[in-house]
Design a protein around this motif. Structure first.
Motif, PDB file in Angstrom:
ATOM      1  N   GLU A  25       0.826  -1.209   0.000  1.00 31.29           N
ATOM      2  CA  GLU A  25       0.000   0.000   0.000  1.00 31.29           C
ATOM      3  C   GLU A  25       0.864   1.264   0.000  1.00 31.29           C
ATOM      4  O   GLU A  25       1.847   1.369   0.724  1.00 31.29           O
ATOM      5  N   ARG A  26       0.441   2.230  -0.844  1.00 30.55           N
ATOM      6  CA  ARG A  26       1.135   3.520  -0.946  1.00 30.55           C
ATOM      7  C   ARG A  26       2.636   3.331  -1.113  1.00 30.55           C
ATOM      8  O   ARG A  26       3.444   3.998  -0.455  1.00 30.55           O
ATOM      9  N   GLU A  27       3.022   2.416  -2.003  1.00 32.07           N
ATOM     10  CA  GLU A  27       4.434   2.104  -2.180  1.00 32.07           C
ATOM     11  C   GLU A  27       5.217   3.335  -2.621  1.00 32.07           C
ATOM     12  O   GLU A  27       4.880   3.986  -3.602  1.00 32.07           O
ATOM     13  N   LEU A  28       6.268   3.651  -1.875  1.00 28.71           N
ATOM     14  CA  LEU A  28       7.153   4.789  -2.119  1.00 28.71           C
ATOM     15  C   LEU A  28       6.384   6.106  -2.226  1.00 28.71           C
ATOM     16  O   LEU A  28       6.706   6.965  -3.041  1.00 28.71           O
ATOM     17  N   GLN A  29       5.364   6.270  -1.393  1.00 29.05           N
ATOM     18  CA  GLN A  29       4.622   7.520  -1.292  1.00 29.05           C
ATOM     19  C   GLN A  29       4.718   8.041   0.137  1.00 29.05           C
ATOM     20  O   GLN A  29       4.619   7.270   1.091  1.00 29.05           O
ATOM     21  N   LYS A  30       4.892   9.354   0.284  1.00 33.03           N
ATOM     22  CA  LYS A  30       5.060   9.940   1.605  1.00 33.03           C
ATOM     23  C   LYS A  30       3.777   9.971   2.426  1.00 33.03           C
ATOM     24  O   LYS A  30       3.800   9.978   3.634  1.00 33.03           O
ATOM     25  N   VAL A 230      12.773  -1.940 -11.527  1.00 34.39           N
ATOM     26  CA  VAL A 230      12.527  -0.533 -11.825  1.00 34.39           C
ATOM     27  C   VAL A 230      12.572   0.326 -10.561  1.00 34.39           C
ATOM     28  O   VAL A 230      13.045   1.468 -10.586  1.00 34.39           O
ATOM     29  N   LEU A 231      12.101  -0.206  -9.446  1.00 39.38           N
ATOM     30  CA  LEU A 231      11.987   0.574  -8.214  1.00 39.38           C
ATOM     31  C   LEU A 231      13.173   0.389  -7.268  1.00 39.38           C
ATOM     32  O   LEU A 231      13.584   1.328  -6.607  1.00 39.38           O
ATOM     33  N   TYR A 232      13.709  -0.830  -7.199  1.00 40.58           N
ATOM     34  CA  TYR A 232      14.751  -1.127  -6.208  1.00 40.58           C
ATOM     35  C   TYR A 232      15.893  -1.911  -6.857  1.00 40.58           C
ATOM     36  O   TYR A 232      15.674  -2.784  -7.693  1.00 40.58           O
ATOM     37  N   LYS A 241      15.093   3.292   0.634  1.00 42.75           N
ATOM     38  CA  LYS A 241      14.039   4.105   0.024  1.00 42.75           C
ATOM     39  C   LYS A 241      12.757   4.093   0.859  1.00 42.75           C
ATOM     40  O   LYS A 241      12.099   5.126   1.017  1.00 42.75           O
ATOM     41  N   ILE A 242      12.400   2.934   1.386  1.00 42.51           N
ATOM     42  CA  ILE A 242      11.198   2.850   2.224  1.00 42.51           C
ATOM     43  C   ILE A 242      11.361   3.726   3.462  1.00 42.51           C
ATOM     44  O   ILE A 242      10.450   4.461   3.845  1.00 42.51           O
ATOM     45  N   LEU A 243      12.536   3.660   4.095  1.00 38.14           N
ATOM     46  CA  LEU A 243      12.779   4.447   5.299  1.00 38.14           C
ATOM     47  C   LEU A 243      12.737   5.937   5.003  1.00 38.14           C
ATOM     48  O   LEU A 243      12.121   6.715   5.741  1.00 38.14           O
ATOM     49  N   GLN A 244      13.363   6.364   3.897  1.00 42.16           N
ATOM     50  CA  GLN A 244      13.425   7.784   3.556  1.00 42.16           C
ATOM     51  C   GLN A 244      12.070   8.335   3.118  1.00 42.16           C
ATOM     52  O   GLN A 244      11.706   9.454   3.495  1.00 42.16           O
ATOM     53  N   ALA A 250       6.536   2.016   7.911  1.00 42.25           N
ATOM     54  CA  ALA A 250       6.184   1.255   6.718  1.00 42.25           C
ATOM     55  C   ALA A 250       6.656  -0.187   6.801  1.00 42.25           C
ATOM     56  O   ALA A 250       6.093  -1.068   6.149  1.00 42.25           O
ATOM     57  N   PHE A 251       7.698  -0.422   7.613  1.00 36.08           N
ATOM     58  CA  PHE A 251       8.200  -1.787   7.744  1.00 36.08           C
ATOM     59  C   PHE A 251       7.226  -2.689   8.497  1.00 36.08           C
ATOM     60  O   PHE A 251       7.401  -3.907   8.516  1.00 36.08           O
ATOM     61  N   TYR A 252       6.225  -2.086   9.123  1.00 35.73           N
ATOM     62  CA  TYR A 252       5.208  -2.890   9.810  1.00 35.73           C
ATOM     63  C   TYR A 252       3.844  -2.771   9.126  1.00 35.73           C
ATOM     64  O   TYR A 252       2.820  -3.044   9.745  1.00 35.73           O
TER      65      TYR A 252
END
Length: 276
Positions: A25-30, A230-232, A241-244, A250-252
């Motif tokens: 969900e909401r992959e790479l979105q703030k 393409v993403l990673y 990238k997930i952390l930033q 997001a890791f949970y």
């Protein structure tokens, strides 16, 4: 060790489908906004859009995955403990951890194609990787081999081995130690097996959910013409990238759905194994 998890999978696959989709969900979105309100809502929306078949998407493959992977993950665990420690009393925690990490990593290395295919089959039709799910596991595997070569079936093996190794290290020794404690207070049987397995399942989810998010992202990302993600670029790049972008929380993603799957699944697995 094969039959118990495969039977349990029938009851817990809907939560696994929800967990996989929530991981993305909401992959790479703030934004912190979500299109669902959690695991139960995800299962409800999946059922509304796709019916029971959507909730049980990939079930035959998931059962095959559980049977094959746990043949090694659970089936190798006690023999490895006995090989190192022998059978003279309870083994120390260090032996339990080493045996479980090794059995978990071996299972992930051998059975990565099942994990990869299961994850992609569970995606919904709006995902780039979800559109191919209609053909089933065999046609999806054939497409991967045709487009990426045989090595494509082992994409993400490294992070899967880490996930399975640390997960087994949390699950199996915790279950062993809880059974030692339970033996002093209650008779052996399904009730004792169930309580111990539930505690072991909670420890498992707490440890592996961050790695599970990474693995789901790597398994499901689209590839460019050169066959690169393409993403990673890999697990470390995905974690960075997930952390930033999405933050540590997001890791949970999908952790509740993960426990709704792993908790009952672990209980049913060890109860069924005990009965068998």
């Amino acid at each position: 060790s094969a039959a118990g998890p495969a039977i349990a999978c029938i009851f817990t696959n809907p939560a696994d489908v929800a967990k996989t989709r929530l991981n993305l969900e909401r992959e790479l979105q703030k934004t912190t906004m979500s299109r669902t309100t959690g695991s139960v809502d995800m299962m409800r929306k999946t059922y509304a859009a796709e019916g029971l078949a959507g909730l049980q998407r990939g079930l035959p493959l998931a059962m095959a995955r559980e049977a094959s992977k746990n043949t090694f993950r659970i089936g190798l665990y006690q023999p490895l403990v006995d090989l190192v420690h022998g059978k003279q009393g309870p083994a120390p925690l260090s032996v339990l951890l080493g045996a479980s990490m090794m059995s978990g990593a071996i299972s992930a290395m051998i059975c990565n194609p099942f994990d990869l295919l299961k994850t992609r089959l569970q995606l919904d039709g709006t995902h780039a990787r979800g559109t191919a799910a209609g053909g089933g596991a065999i046609s999806m595997a054939a497409a991967i081999v045709r487009e990426e070569g045989l090595a494509g079936l082992w994409r993400g093996t490294g992070i899967s081995m880490v996930r399975s190794g640390v997960g087994a290290a949390a699950l199996l020794p915790t279950n062993s130690k809880l059974k030692e404690i339970a033996a002093r207070h209650m008779p052996a049987g399904p009730v004792s097996d169930g309580f111990c397995a539930l505690g072991a399942g909670a420890a498992n989810v707490a440890v592996i959910n961050p790695v599970d998010v990474l693995r789901t992202r790597l398994y499901s990302q689209p590839l460019n013409a050169a066959g690169k993600g393409v993403l990673y670029d890999g697990a470390l790049d995905a974690a960075s990238k997930i952390l930033q972008i999405e933050g540590a929380g997001a890791f949970y993603k999908g952790a509740t759905a993960h426990f709704l799957r792993v908790g009952p699944h672990t209980v049913l697995t060890f109860v069924f194994i005990g009965l068998l």
